[in-house]
Structures are given as C-alpha cells and as structure tokens.
Scaffold this active site. Structure first.
Site, short mmCIF file in Angstrom:
data_model
loop_
_atom_site.label_atom_id
_atom_site.label_comp_id
_atom_site.label_asym_id
_atom_site.label_seq_id
_atom_site.Cartn_x
_atom_site.Cartn_y
_atom_site.Cartn_z
N LYS A 187 -7.72 5.61 -19.86
CA LYS A 187 -8.06 6.05 -21.20
C LYS A 187 -6.85 5.84 -22.14
O LYS A 187 -6.46 4.71 -22.35
CB LYS A 187 -8.53 7.50 -21.15
CG LYS A 187 -9.55 7.79 -20.02
CD LYS A 187 -10.87 7.08 -20.18
CE LYS A 187 -11.79 7.17 -18.95
NZ LYS A 187 -12.04 8.52 -18.44
N ARG A 245 0.83 -1.21 0.00
CA ARG A 245 0.00 0.00 0.00
C ARG A 245 0.86 1.27 0.00
O ARG A 245 0.41 2.33 -0.40
CB ARG A 245 -0.95 -0.01 1.19
CG ARG A 245 -2.19 0.86 0.98
CD ARG A 245 -3.18 0.77 2.14
NE ARG A 245 -2.62 1.32 3.33
CZ ARG A 245 -2.54 0.69 4.51
NH1 ARG A 245 -3.00 -0.53 4.64
NH2 ARG A 245 -1.98 1.29 5.54
N ASP A 271 -6.26 18.55 -15.93
CA ASP A 271 -6.67 17.19 -16.30
C ASP A 271 -6.30 17.03 -17.77
O ASP A 271 -6.94 17.60 -18.66
CB ASP A 271 -8.18 17.02 -16.07
CG ASP A 271 -8.67 15.61 -16.42
OD1 ASP A 271 -7.98 14.91 -17.18
OD2 ASP A 271 -9.75 15.23 -15.94
N TYR A 318 -15.10 16.80 -16.68
CA TYR A 318 -15.54 15.44 -16.38
C TYR A 318 -16.65 15.51 -15.34
O TYR A 318 -16.49 16.10 -14.28
CB TYR A 318 -14.35 14.61 -15.88
CG TYR A 318 -14.71 13.15 -15.80
CD1 TYR A 318 -15.02 12.43 -16.95
CD2 TYR A 318 -14.76 12.49 -14.59
CE1 TYR A 318 -15.37 11.11 -16.89
CE2 TYR A 318 -15.10 11.16 -14.51
CZ TYR A 318 -15.41 10.47 -15.67
OH TYR A 318 -15.76 9.15 -15.59
C1 PLP Z 1 -12.44 9.10 -17.31
C2 PLP Z 1 -12.01 10.45 -16.92
C3 PLP Z 1 -11.76 10.76 -15.58
C4 PLP Z 1 -11.96 9.76 -14.46
O1 PLP Z 1 -11.10 8.67 -14.55
P1 PLP Z 1 -11.46 7.16 -14.09
O2 PLP Z 1 -10.22 6.41 -14.40
O3 PLP Z 1 -12.67 6.74 -14.87
O4 PLP Z 1 -11.75 7.22 -12.63
C5 PLP Z 1 -11.32 12.05 -15.29
N1 PLP Z 1 -11.15 12.98 -16.26
C6 PLP Z 1 -11.41 12.71 -17.56
C7 PLP Z 1 -11.21 13.78 -18.58
C8 PLP Z 1 -11.85 11.45 -17.94
O5 PLP Z 1 -12.12 11.19 -19.21
#
Ligand code: PLP
Length: 379
Positions: free
Chosen positions: A201, A52, A176, A104
């Site tokens: 992603k 962890r 982000d 998001y």
């Molecule tokens: C999918 C996504 C998130 C969240 O990520 P997870 O891995 O699904 O928790 C945050 N920001 C953007 C732009 C995303 O496409």
C-alpha cells in the site's frame, strides 16, 4: 551524524541507503543471487547464505523499516497476509487473540477457518472500546490486535491506553499500521510491541509491488521464532520486490503529507452532502476518533469512506459515475481509487452495502472534489 535525532523525512531518505561499498553506486544494487559463496564448513564471510534466509537487498529494506518505526528489527515478507499469517502461526498453541471487529477482512477469515486448525481462539470486539477489549481478555490472551485507522470504518484506537491495558493483562499489542504508515503514526513509541504493514500500500506507494513487514520493538523470542518460521516456510520478499519497496519508502513522507491534505479538503467539501448518509474520516472534527487521532497522528491520512443514501444501489450508482477515481481494490498509490467494499470482500463481508472506500491519490484536490460531486449530484 553526531548522535542527533533525525526527523522522519531524513531517516526515510538515508536509512539503509549507504552507497554500495563495491562500486560507490548511490542507488542501492539489487542482488538477485540466490546463493552466497561460503567456506568449506559453510562459514559465511559476508553474513549471507541462501536467499530464503536473508539477502542484501532485503537487509537494506529491513534496516530502513526498523529505523522508520523506531524498532530494534524488522522482517519483510512476500505480502501483508504472509506477515499476518506468520505472526499468528508463531503464537503458542492454545493462545487467545482479541481482534477488532472492524479490520482487514482476510484476518476475519483466518480467525474463522484457520484458527481451529492452529489451536488458537479469538474474540472480536469494537477495537476502539477499551472496556469491551478488557472484558474480552482471558488468562490465555496472548495478543491484542489493533488496526487504526481501521478498515473500512476509519475507527481510531488510543494506542497508548491499549498498550497499557494489554501489558497489564500479560498480552502483547500488535498494530496493523498500514493506513497510517510510520510517517503519520509510530505505534512502537506509544507502547506497542509489533507493527505490521502491508507494504503493498503506502510504503511501496505506486501500486506495482506486493510486500509485508513486521517491525519489532525488541529482538525478543517472537522475533527469533519468526526469523525461523520465515526461513522454513519461505514467504520471503524477493530481492526485486524489496528493492521496489525501498524505492517507494524514500518518498513516503511527502506522498502521505499531500494525500492527507487532499483527503481533508475532500472530506470537508463532501461533509453534509444531501446524498451522503455518513462520511468517515478522522480528520473531520465531527469524527468520534478525531481527538485521539490529533494526539497520536501527525496528519489524518489519505483513506476515507462514505455511506451513500439509497443503500447498495445508491453506492453502486456513485461508483459507476466517477470519471477520475478508478474502481479498484487496494490503496496508497498515486492514483485515487474508489471501491464498494461489500462487493470486493464477497460473502461473509461485514461491511455495510452502502459503503464506498476511497484512497486519495496525488491528483489536484479540486479535480477529485469535482469528480465526486458530479457522481453524487447526478444520483
Ligand atoms: C492490504 C492490507 C493487508 C494485507 O496485505 P497484502 O499485502 O494485500 O497481503 C492487511 N492490512 C491492511 C490494513 C491492508 O490494507
């Protein structure tokens, strides 16, 4: 490597990829061990103690991500939202955050439902409007949150200008960068303090692993607080997930280059289609953010969105007639996806009912153009 600055593609292949010192294995080992032998007084001869806290597979991934973003350090998480939640929870109570109004959707729910319990406040404004952001800032603003290109309207934020504004007012800038990936845009080099990725992603890239990452410009106080928070609360990436994300990022540059080229072809072919009310893609010269995107991105990415004439019914009709695109959420994999975001986001969604979001995969561009054309033409 002689102090020479490497290109992104080279770093993506080699960062954190040193052959295993125990065996010479070229592909990295997955260390599934949850515990590491220590001395009688808990001395850690190899630097690892308990899964962890840290583990060797995760450490390789963090080294690679920090190198790709040109940051000092990275921390990986069980998901993008685990990274988001941890960062926001690490802000001092009483902090104010400026969010973009197009972001998001889960972040909006955190701000609405959890911020009051965490002692945080926020304001959402058009994230591409510097004057609106400046007006929203208060003496308590600790963080400006940016998402560029944004989800799902593909708005573009001038990161160098925003970093200057945030810093002038004593706030930090978090970006982000999930849609752009470090292959196309490196926010830390433009002045941002932290970059967030949902590695689920593009970086994972194959729709088979969930993960999140924070990459820091400096190993500062926030970094240390997040190390402690992750260890305490346990939203760590598993060794196997770290390994899959690491495997994915080796090919990030070529995937995103191809996906961007295909997205340009698709957006250009569809622009002006009589069934479309709007098309949002920063690679189109008609897009409002195109000049800034040209300046701060290497290519325009594989995400775009369409607004279909006929509102919700028009959009659902197109989504039901595609044959090659899959109706599914998420993005950044090898397969092309289409999604009616308002339905997926559910109650509280701010997304227009006529909008379809597209994640361009690695199929041949002509097949994707033909598929969307037939779905639009038969409306
Ligand atoms: C999918 C996504 C998130 C969240 O990520 P997870 O891995 O699904 O928790 C945050 N920001 C953007 C732009 C995303 O496409």
């Amino acid at each position: 490597m002689g102090g020479q600055i490497m290109h992104f593609e080279t770093i993506a292949v080699h960062a954190g990829a040193e052959p295993d010192p125990a065996t010479g294995a070229v592909a990295p080992p997955i260390h599934l061990s949850t515990t590491f032998e220590h001395g009688p007084a808990s001395e850690d001869p190899f630097g690892y103690h308990y899964v962890r806290d840290d583990n060797p597979t995760q450490a390789r991934l963090e080294m690679a991500l920090a190198a790709l973003e040109q940051g000092e350090a990275a921390l990986v998480w069980a998901s993008g939202m685990a990274a988001t939640g941890a960062y926001l929870q690490a802000l001092p109570p009483g902090s104010h955050v400026v969010f973009p109004d197009d972001m998001y959707y889960a972040n909006r729910i955190i701000a609405r439902d959890l911020f009051p319990r965490w002692g945080l406040t926020s304001t959402a404004v058009d994230g591409s409007d510097m004057a609106a952001i400046e007006a929203a800032m208060t003496p308590r603003t600790r963080l400006v949150w940016a998402e560029t290109p944004s989800n799902p309207l593909m708005k573009i934020v001038d990161l160098a200008a925003l970093a200057e504004l945030a810093h002038a007012r004593g706030a930090e800038l978090l970006v982000d960068g999930t849609f752009a990936t470090p292959a196309l845009q490196q926010p830390l080099t433009l002045g941002a303090d932290v970059v967030l990725h949902s590695t689920t992603k593009y970086i994972g890239g194959h729709s088979d692993v969930q993960g999140g990452a924070l990459v820091f410009k400096r190993k500062d106080e926030m970094f240390q607080r997040l190390v402690d928070l992750r260890s305490l609360l346990g939203a760590v990436a598993s060794p196997f997930n770290s390994w899959l994300v690491l495997r994915g990022l080796r090919t990030l540059a070529v995937r995103v280059e191809r996906q961007s080229a295909t997205a340009v072809a698709l957006a250009s072919a569809l622009e002006g289609h009589p069934r479309l009310a709007a098309i949002h893609y920063p690679g189109l010269p008609s897009h409002r953010g195109h000049p800034v995107a040209r300046r701060q991105m290497r290519a325009f990415g594989g995400m775009l969105s369409l607004q279909v004439k006929g509102g919700r019914e028009g959009a659902l009709g197109v989504a039901s007639r595609v044959r090659l695109f899959l109706n599914a959420t998420s993005l950044g994999g090898v397969e092309s996806l289409i999604e009616h975001r308002a339905s997926s986001e559910g109650p509280g969604s701010a997304t227009s009912e006529d909008l379809l979001r597209i994640s361009v995969g690695l199929e041949h561009p002509q097949d994707l153009i033909d598929d969307l054309r037939q779905a639009l033409d038969r409306a």
